[in-house]
Design an enzyme around this catalytic site. Structure first.
Site, PDB file in Angstrom:
ATOM      1  N   SER A 130      -7.943   4.716   8.283  1.00 13.88           N
ATOM      2  CA  SER A 130      -8.473   4.189   9.547  1.00 13.88           C
ATOM      3  C   SER A 130      -7.424   4.465  10.622  1.00 13.88           C
ATOM      4  O   SER A 130      -7.721   4.892  11.732  1.00 13.88           O
ATOM      5  CB  SER A 130      -8.701   2.681   9.463  1.00 13.88           C
ATOM      6  OG  SER A 130      -9.519   2.361   8.382  1.00 13.88           O
ATOM      7  N   ARG A 143       9.013   4.239   6.200  1.00 18.55           N
ATOM      8  CA  ARG A 143       7.877   4.479   7.076  1.00 18.55           C
ATOM      9  C   ARG A 143       8.463   4.914   8.423  1.00 18.55           C
ATOM     10  O   ARG A 143       9.093   4.138   9.117  1.00 18.55           O
ATOM     11  CB  ARG A 143       7.036   3.220   7.237  1.00 18.55           C
ATOM     12  CG  ARG A 143       5.769   3.444   8.080  1.00 18.55           C
ATOM     13  CD  ARG A 143       4.965   2.159   8.209  1.00 18.55           C
ATOM     14  NE  ARG A 143       3.699   2.353   8.893  1.00 18.55           N
ATOM     15  CZ  ARG A 143       3.539   2.352  10.209  1.00 18.55           C
ATOM     16  NH1 ARG A 143       4.584   2.158  10.990  1.00 18.55           N
ATOM     17  NH2 ARG A 143       2.354   2.557  10.754  1.00 18.55           N
ATOM     18  N   GLU A 145       0.800  -1.226   0.000  1.00 14.35           N
ATOM     19  CA  GLU A 145       0.000   0.000   0.000  1.00 14.35           C
ATOM     20  C   GLU A 145       0.831   1.274   0.000  1.00 14.35           C
ATOM     21  O   GLU A 145       0.403   2.296  -0.562  1.00 14.35           O
ATOM     22  CB  GLU A 145      -0.978   0.011   1.188  1.00 14.35           C
ATOM     23  CG  GLU A 145      -0.330   0.033   2.550  1.00 14.35           C
ATOM     24  CD  GLU A 145      -1.393   0.166   3.656  1.00 14.35           C
ATOM     25  OE1 GLU A 145      -1.800  -0.868   4.212  1.00 14.35           O
ATOM     26  OE2 GLU A 145      -1.785   1.301   3.936  1.00 14.35           O
ATOM     27  N   SER A 197      -0.215   6.400   8.830  1.00 16.87           N
ATOM     28  CA  SER A 197       1.180   6.059   8.542  1.00 16.87           C
ATOM     29  C   SER A 197       1.894   7.329   8.141  1.00 16.87           C
ATOM     30  O   SER A 197       1.335   8.153   7.404  1.00 16.87           O
ATOM     31  CB  SER A 197       1.276   5.072   7.363  1.00 16.87           C
ATOM     32  OG  SER A 197       1.111   3.756   7.797  1.00 16.87           O
TER      33      SER A 197
END
Lengths: 421, 452
Positions: A254, A269, A200, A257
């Site tokens: 939701s 990340r 993703e 990140s």
């Protein structure tokens, strides 16, 4: 993770492909995305088609080879998130009469169903205002549509896929998001569809960079707020994401990140937080009895969080604390649902802002881009974030936003279909 | 990392601690005889109560610390007498008026001579008796007896340090009581810190004719913390940590002192949260804060479950299961999100399941309380970790009354620090949790009357 359009068959694709970096003048002209000197600026698909035909003879060899490597229609990109499924669909507008004749029935029906409706079933929605028209992808010209529905309704979607014999079209379904993993078996069993699973965050970055480069008409994809705290003077201003690196990308779905992006292929990340859009909606549903994101935002826009939160002046001085007044029974009885919704929104948003600021400091990055569907129709949060970044950094940090908010993962997935990395 | 060494080993004291404490430290008196200490902890090796009791018996009052030749005793006596002149009058209080709780420390002298007792004014005596013979005051005041520091020497007097708390909401009752007991006639300075010192300043003046000496809460916090760690907790270390926090089976509490405490990241979790980077006693900075603190936990809990107190909220939380409320990584991915090292059991979206009506109908109040606790705690842990990395500090000390009787949060924080930093960071905790501001305020009271 390479940039779209330039990995495979560079020579053959270049001319017909929507370029990544466009000469300034081309950018201004709607519908013109090609570097091919034979192609004039085309405002409509029809003209594009005829232009292509004219140049076809010279480019036929090249485009034939492209055709061979082009995946069959339909072209989808899917991002199955924790709350929402985001779907991008490429509707070709340059279909020749010949092609139309050969087209299989279910493919035609899919195309018609998707493009003639703006709502699907009870909960599916096509964000028409986000449609990108006259886009050239992989040598074809068409419109890019943006569709979403709750992940909760995925079974209904799969059912539809089965009913329309999607699997017989032998197309690869590129999907990203956690659901691509979670529902992989369901796709196979219920609709006989094989998912091509993608990461993703890879898709997110790819999608962001692509969309920003192709949006040439209408409002710029990227924007910021000037005077975010002054309701009378607060205004959206376009921003060009040229030389975007390094960039802090904050994806608020939701959950959240936070990525530090150093170049197209180099990112990490940094961190994340579980207090995201899902928290806002979940808490709101519990506290106010609302059931949708839109309802929750509606309430929040009418409430006042100060009755709920303990302000600095309430204590001192001291620290501002969220929901602090709610320990007192009388205070609890005097707040409205709207106040609670507002306080929840403000709390979650400010927390994200605070964490983002720390990351920006840590990573030495001044530019922060916020994406994700938490910000959809949520100007309140955007302005709060804009203000927070500006205020707490004393003007050092700039908060940027993108119109296609939560769809970048799906776009990235589509790009992977067309130009596998 | 900190080892469970006693402070005696470190300081190499073979006699009473305070004699060695020649260095001047913030809040401390440079004069050895009146430095604050707990003579209980001063004997080599383990503390020997009978030894102490003997000492106490033989040397009452100012001479408690006198060992040695008559000449030495005479010199010490002169110093303590001059100190007595500059000692503030009793009662000795330190107050920290926070957003939710008022923390009060009270020094009860136990070395009162017969003469002194005779001279003692009635209301002073009554205050002392009221505070020390009760463990509850009114409906909401509580004395944390288990935290009492016994036989402490402060400013040349020996006594017990008591720790009392009551809700800030009951402040007016407290001020009223101060008026009823004619507190103002005692002409004592009331050292107070915390936001309430500013908020209630006028009320103290108008209702009870009392003047507050307002002090910065973070200064007091650090001063108080270092003091209590130094004097130790009745012979035991003030600090503790968890060994193997990630393993529920072998997770065990271990004591420690704050040896070489600097630099440390101090996370004060009260109603709200302040995070400080402390480089030395006098050199610290407030790195950041978050508005999601203990006040948020309690406020949200009250709203979601109908509970009324912190204790109730924790009780419920201890019985609940937050995974019914939170959306975990595995709920979204069907398993781990391996690429970025996120286990399936990690929370992806707090309260994420609550947008679904079915899920809302299927969870209990206890689950909600637990989810609230876990969400607030993990958020603090996450922010603390980022600060530690940012400031390049490995030791994170958590204080504040959010952690009072809250083992769930304490262990979660220990786990989070350890897990997310792959063992680089260690979380430390202190037994006197939320009282350090008040202790620091008391020390400021005693310091201001120090011999120049």
């Amino acid at each position: 993770m390479a940039f779209n359009g330039h990995q495979r068959d560079d020579e053959s694709i270049n001319e017909d492909e929507t370029p990544t970096e466009q000469p300034q003048s081309n950018k201004e002209m709607p519908g013109c995305f090609s570097n091919d000197p034979n192609n004039e600026a085309a405002a409509s698909a029809g003209r594009a088609t005829s232009d292509r035909r004219t140049s076809y003879s010279t480019a036929r060899q090249r485009s034939d080879s492209v055709k061979k490597t082009r995946p069959p229609f339909p072209w989808f990109g899917m991002d199955i998130g924790g709350t929402l499924v985001k779907l991008v669909y490429f509707e070709p507008k340059d279909i020749t009469a010949e092609e139309e004749q050969e087209e299989v029935e279910n493919l035609k029906s899919i195309r018609r169903y998707l493009t003639s409706n703006t709502a699907y079933g009870k909960t599916g929605i096509r964000d028409v205002h986000l449609e990108l028209q006259d886009l050239t992808l992989c040598g074809r010209t068409g419109n890019l549509h943006f569709i979403r529905f709750p992940t909760h309704d995925l079974p209904a979607f799969l059912q539809m896929g089965r009913n329309k014999h999607f699997s017989s079209l032998h197309t690869t379904l590129c999907a990203t998001g956690g659901g691509a993993y979670k529902f992989e078996a369901d796709f196979r069993m219920m609709a006989d569809l094989q998912l091509h699973k993608l990461d993703e965050l890879d898709c997110l970055i790819r999608g962001v960079l692509y969309i920003d480069s192709v949006v040439s008409s209408g409002p710029s994809e990227c924007y910021y707020f000037e005077n975010p705290t002054d309701p009378d003077r607060c205004i959206q201003r376009p921003y060009t994401l040229e030389n975007p690196y390094p960039l802090l990308l904050v994806n608020i779905g939701s959950g959240v990140s936070i990525l530090a992006v150093y170049s197209e292929n180099n990112y990490k990340r940094v961190t994340g937080t579980s207090l995201g859009g899902g928290t806002f909606l979940g808490l709101c549903c519990l506290l106010t009895g609302c059931s949708t994101f839109e309802e929750a935002l509606e309430m929040a826009s009418e409430g006042e969080s100060t009755r709920v939160d303990k302000l600095v002046r309430d204590i001192y001085g001291g620290d501002y604390e969220s929901f602090g007044n709610m320990m007192s029974k009388d205070k609890r009885e005097s707040v409205s649902k709207e106040d609670l919704a507002r306080a929840t929104l403000v709390t979650i948003t400010n927390n994200i802002g605070s964490i983002t600021r720390m990351c920006a400091l840590n990573e030495n990055i001044e530019r922060v881009v916020f994406v994700g569907n938490f910000l959809r129709v949520n100007t309140l949060s955007m302005k709060l974030l804009a203000y927070a970044m500006d205020y707490w950094s004393k003007g050092q940090l700039k908060a940027l936003f993108l119109h296609h908010e939560g769809y970048f993962g799906a776009v990235g997935a589509l790009l992977e279909l067309l130009h596998p990395s | 990392m900190d080892k469970a060494k006693s402070m005696i080993d470190k300081k190499g004291a073979s006699g009473p601690f305070h004699v060695n404490n020649g260095q001047s430290q913030r809040g401390f008196h440079s004069n050895g005889s009146c430095c604050s200490s707990n003579t209980f902890g001063s004997s080599t090796g383990g503390s020997n109560s009978s030894t102490f009791e003997n000492m106490h018996h033989v040397h009452r009052g100012d001479d408690a610390e006198c060992n040695g030749s008559p000449a030495k005793r005479c010199r010490l006596r002169r110093r303590t007498e001059s100190l007595r002149r500059s000692r503030p009058p009793f009662p000795w209080f330190g107050m920290d008026i926070g957003g939710t709780l008022v923390k009060l420390v009270y020094f009860e002298p136990v070395d009162i001579t017969a003469e002194e007792e005779q001279e003692e004014v009635e209301n002073l005596k009554s205050i002392r008796r009221y505070l020390t013979s009760n463990v509850a005051y009114g409906k909401t005041g509580v004395r944390d007896v288990h935290l009492e520091l016994r036989n402490l020497t402060m400013c040349g007097r020996t006594g017990n340090l008591h720790f009392i708390r009551f809700p800030t909401q009951a402040m007016h009752h407290f001020i009223q009581m101060g008026r009823d007991k004619n507190f103002s006639s005692l002409h004592t300075t009331l050292c107070a810190t915390g936001g309430g010192a500013y908020k209630f300043e006028n009320d103290f003046r108008t209702m009870a004719d009392l003047e507050l000496l307002k002090l910065d809460e973070l200064d007091c916090l650090i001063r108080g913390l270092l003091f209590v760690d130094r004097v130790s907790f009745n012979g035991h270390p003030e600090g503790y940590y968890f060994q193997n926090p990630s393993d529920t089976q072998s997770c065990v509490k271990k004591t420690c002192t704050l040896d070489n405490p600097f630099p440390m990241l101090l996370v004060n979790i009260g109603s709200g949260v302040s995070i400080l980077a402390v480089y030395s006693e006098n050199n610290y900075k407030r790195v950041t804060g978050t508005s999601l603190g203990g006040g948020t936990f309690l406020g949200l809990c009250c709203l979601l479950t109908g509970c009324e107190t912190f204790e109730e909220a924790l009780e419920m939380a201890s019985k609940g299961d937050s995974t019914n409320v939170d959306k975990l990584v595995k709920d979204i991915y069907g398993g781990d999100y391996e690429r970025f090292g996120l286990q399936g059991s990690a929370v992806a979206s707090s309260f994420g399941h609550m947008m679904s009506k079915e899920k809302r109908d299927s969870i209990s109040k206890e689950d909600l309380a637990r989810a609230t606790l876990v969400t607030i705690t993990n958020n603090i842990g996450s922010i603390a970790r980022m600060c530690a990395v940012n400031e390049k500090i490995e030791r994170v000390v958590f204080v504040g009354n959010f952690l009072r009787i809250n083992t769930v949060s304490t262990k979660l924080l220990a786990y989070a620090m350890d897990f997310w930093s792959k063992g680089q960071l260690r979380a430390l905790f202190l037994e006197h949790e939320g009282y350090f501001g008040a202790v620091g305020a008391l020390m400021e009271l005693l310091k201001t009357t120090e011999d120049p």
